[in-house]
Design a protein around this motif. Structure first.
Motif, short mmCIF file in Angstrom:
data_model
loop_
_atom_site.label_atom_id
_atom_site.label_comp_id
_atom_site.label_asym_id
_atom_site.label_seq_id
_atom_site.Cartn_x
_atom_site.Cartn_y
_atom_site.Cartn_z
N GLU A 33 0.87 -1.17 0.00
CA GLU A 33 0.00 0.00 0.00
C GLU A 33 0.91 1.22 0.00
O GLU A 33 1.63 1.48 0.97
N VAL A 34 0.90 1.94 -1.10
CA VAL A 34 1.87 3.01 -1.32
C VAL A 34 1.52 4.24 -0.48
O VAL A 34 0.37 4.70 -0.48
N GLY A 62 6.90 5.25 -12.13
CA GLY A 62 7.27 5.21 -10.72
C GLY A 62 8.24 4.09 -10.41
O GLY A 62 7.85 2.92 -10.37
N LEU A 63 9.53 4.43 -10.19
CA LEU A 63 10.59 3.44 -10.02
C LEU A 63 10.96 3.21 -8.56
O LEU A 63 11.90 2.47 -8.29
N GLU A 64 10.24 3.80 -7.65
CA GLU A 64 10.49 3.58 -6.22
C GLU A 64 9.27 4.03 -5.44
O GLU A 64 8.47 4.84 -5.90
N CYS A 65 9.15 3.49 -4.23
CA CYS A 65 8.03 3.88 -3.39
C CYS A 65 8.34 3.55 -1.95
O CYS A 65 9.30 2.85 -1.63
N SER A 66 7.51 4.07 -1.05
CA SER A 66 7.50 3.64 0.35
C SER A 66 6.06 3.35 0.73
O SER A 66 5.12 3.86 0.11
N GLY A 67 5.89 2.50 1.73
CA GLY A 67 4.54 2.16 2.16
C GLY A 67 4.54 1.01 3.14
O GLY A 67 5.55 0.73 3.79
N ARG A 68 3.42 0.31 3.21
CA ARG A 68 3.25 -0.81 4.14
C ARG A 68 2.85 -2.06 3.37
O ARG A 68 2.06 -1.99 2.41
N ILE A 69 3.39 -3.18 3.78
CA ILE A 69 3.05 -4.44 3.13
C ILE A 69 1.60 -4.79 3.42
O ILE A 69 1.18 -4.86 4.59
N ALA A 70 0.82 -5.01 2.36
CA ALA A 70 -0.60 -5.33 2.50
C ALA A 70 -0.87 -6.82 2.33
O ALA A 70 -1.86 -7.34 2.85
N ALA A 71 -0.01 -7.52 1.60
CA ALA A 71 -0.21 -8.96 1.37
C ALA A 71 1.10 -9.57 0.90
O ALA A 71 1.94 -8.89 0.30
N LEU A 72 1.26 -10.86 1.20
CA LEU A 72 2.43 -11.61 0.77
C LEU A 72 2.04 -12.61 -0.31
O LEU A 72 1.05 -13.33 -0.16
N GLY A 73 2.80 -12.66 -1.38
CA GLY A 73 2.57 -13.67 -2.40
C GLY A 73 3.18 -15.00 -1.98
O GLY A 73 3.89 -15.10 -0.98
N PRO A 74 2.92 -16.04 -2.74
CA PRO A 74 3.47 -17.37 -2.42
C PRO A 74 5.00 -17.34 -2.37
O PRO A 74 5.65 -16.67 -3.17
N ALA A 80 6.42 -9.35 6.79
CA ALA A 80 5.08 -9.58 7.35
C ALA A 80 4.15 -8.45 6.93
O ALA A 80 4.59 -7.32 6.67
N VAL A 81 2.87 -8.77 6.87
CA VAL A 81 1.86 -7.74 6.60
C VAL A 81 1.97 -6.66 7.67
O VAL A 81 2.09 -6.95 8.86
N GLU A 96 -1.79 3.68 -5.86
CA GLU A 96 -2.14 3.41 -4.47
C GLU A 96 -1.61 2.07 -3.98
O GLU A 96 -1.42 1.86 -2.78
N LYS A 97 -1.36 1.15 -4.92
CA LYS A 97 -0.82 -0.17 -4.57
C LYS A 97 0.14 -0.60 -5.67
O LYS A 97 -0.03 -0.24 -6.83
N VAL A 98 1.13 -1.42 -5.29
CA VAL A 98 2.06 -1.96 -6.27
C VAL A 98 2.57 -3.31 -5.79
O VAL A 98 2.79 -3.51 -4.59
N ALA A 99 2.75 -4.24 -6.72
CA ALA A 99 3.36 -5.53 -6.41
C ALA A 99 4.83 -5.47 -6.78
O ALA A 99 5.20 -4.96 -7.84
N VAL A 100 5.69 -6.00 -5.90
CA VAL A 100 7.13 -5.90 -6.10
C VAL A 100 7.82 -7.17 -5.64
O VAL A 100 7.41 -7.77 -4.63
N PRO A 101 8.86 -7.64 -6.33
CA PRO A 101 9.62 -8.79 -5.85
C PRO A 101 10.20 -8.53 -4.46
O PRO A 101 10.73 -7.44 -4.19
N ALA A 102 10.13 -9.52 -3.59
CA ALA A 102 10.59 -9.35 -2.21
C ALA A 102 12.06 -8.98 -2.15
O ALA A 102 12.50 -8.30 -1.21
#
Length: 326
Positions: A33-34, A62-74, A80-81, A96-102
């Motif tokens: 959650e960005v 948008g090549l960078e962001c800060s925020g809070r983890i909302a969900a973890l993929g497999p 942690a969320v 407002e949201k983005v998926a990114v490799p851990a």
């Protein structure tokens, strides 16, 4: 969710805040959650239709962001969320949201406010990978940074000083040069009024710069080679001054110099993860101690991304411009 879209390439007005589908984290990814993103020159090229996102990545800038983890993929572990993070992205930060490799996640450094952490991933990864991992800047060497007051430049100054190097910078105004001096820059060159080749020679008793970090490309190619020291290293990271230049191979051979050119965005995931890990190991402690800090010019609502792009188009900023999500 909402994101900045580019229905048609063009000027800052081409950026449209619109409703789009939510991203879903895949294998090895997390959903963020960005809270904020930061504007980079590559975003301006993407807006103009000149720099397409890598295949399979988000179509939004948008090549960078800060925020809070909302969900973890497999397959994700170690996060942690709810964790507060910043991340290096291949795209999608203006949303407002983005998926990114851990492997591209970083914890928010101690002492840095969550929004301002958005100013860190791209500049720290770019500077560390080019100046230190590739060009191997060492203590007591001289680094020349073109665009010293930019986001990349302000970080390069601080990191080079932290390892004991001498720093020369170019910028286009006294205000920007004064800011660079406040960060520790030793040699201040107004590129509108001074010849950086001659200024670097004078400042180094004729030796030249050991490492040059260049955002201009073709326009500065020949003069950068002239400004290099024996065994110097030129790291090209941008093409604001064009894409085709003439190279004097004889001059390069005489100096036994090296030229590298890299693009962080298009690197394989494994390479990005290696760079991110190195940044966490080497730079995050410097930030936590207060020796290095993000430089933020201003914060704007994400829906006003066009205004932020106009600032960068006009070089009317120092450091980074942030876009804050609703």
């Amino acid at each position: 969710m909402y994101a900045i879209t580019i229905p048609e390439p063009g000027g800052p007005e081409a950026l449209v805040w619109a409703e789009v589908p939510d991203p879903v984290p895949g294998e090895g990814e997390v959903l963020i959650e960005v809270v904020a993103s930061a504007v980079n020159r590559a975003d301006l090229l993407q807006r103009q239709g000149l720099y397409a996102p890598p295949p399979g990545s988000s179509p939004y800038p948008g090549l960078e962001c800060s925020g809070r983890i909302a969900a973890l993929g497999p397959g994700v572990s170690g996060w942690a969320v709810g964790d507060e993070v910043c991340a290096l992205l291949a795209g999608g930060g203006y949303a407002e949201k983005v998926a990114v490799p851990a492997g591209q996640l970083l914890p928010v450094p101690e002492g840095v406010e969550l929004r301002r952490a958005a100013a860190l991933p791209e500049v720290t990864c770019t500077v560390w990978s080019n100046v230190f991992m590739v060009a191997h800047l060492r203590p007591d060497e001289t680094l020349l940074v073109h665009g010293g007051s930019s986001g990349i430049g302000t970080m390069a100054i601080q990191l080079a000083k932290a390892v004991g190097a001498r720093v020369a910078v170019t910028a286009g105004s006294k205000e920007k040069l004064d800011y660079c001096a406040g960060l520790g820059a030793d040699v201040l060159i107004n590129y509108r009024e001074q010849d950086f080749v001659e200024e670097v020679r004078q400042a180094t008793a004729g030796a030249g710069a050991d490492v040059i970090l260049d955002n201009m490309g073709a326009k500065y190619l020949d003069r950068n080679v002239q400004a290099l020291a024996l065994n110097g290293r030129l790291a090209i990271i941008g093409m604001q001054g064009g894409v085709q230049g003439e190279l004097n191979i004889s001059a390069l051979l005489r100096k036994q110099a090296a030229i590298t050119a890299t693009s962080l965005r298009a690197r394989p995931l494994g390479e990005k993860a290696t760079i991110v890990a190195a940044v966490r190991e080497h730079i995050w402690p410097l930030i936590a101690s207060g020796g290095v800090r993000p430089v933020v010019d201003r914060e704007l609502p994400m829906s006003e991304a066009g205004t932020a792009h106009q600032l960068l188009d006009e070089s009317g900023h120092i450091g980074k411009v942030l876009l804050v999500a609703p």
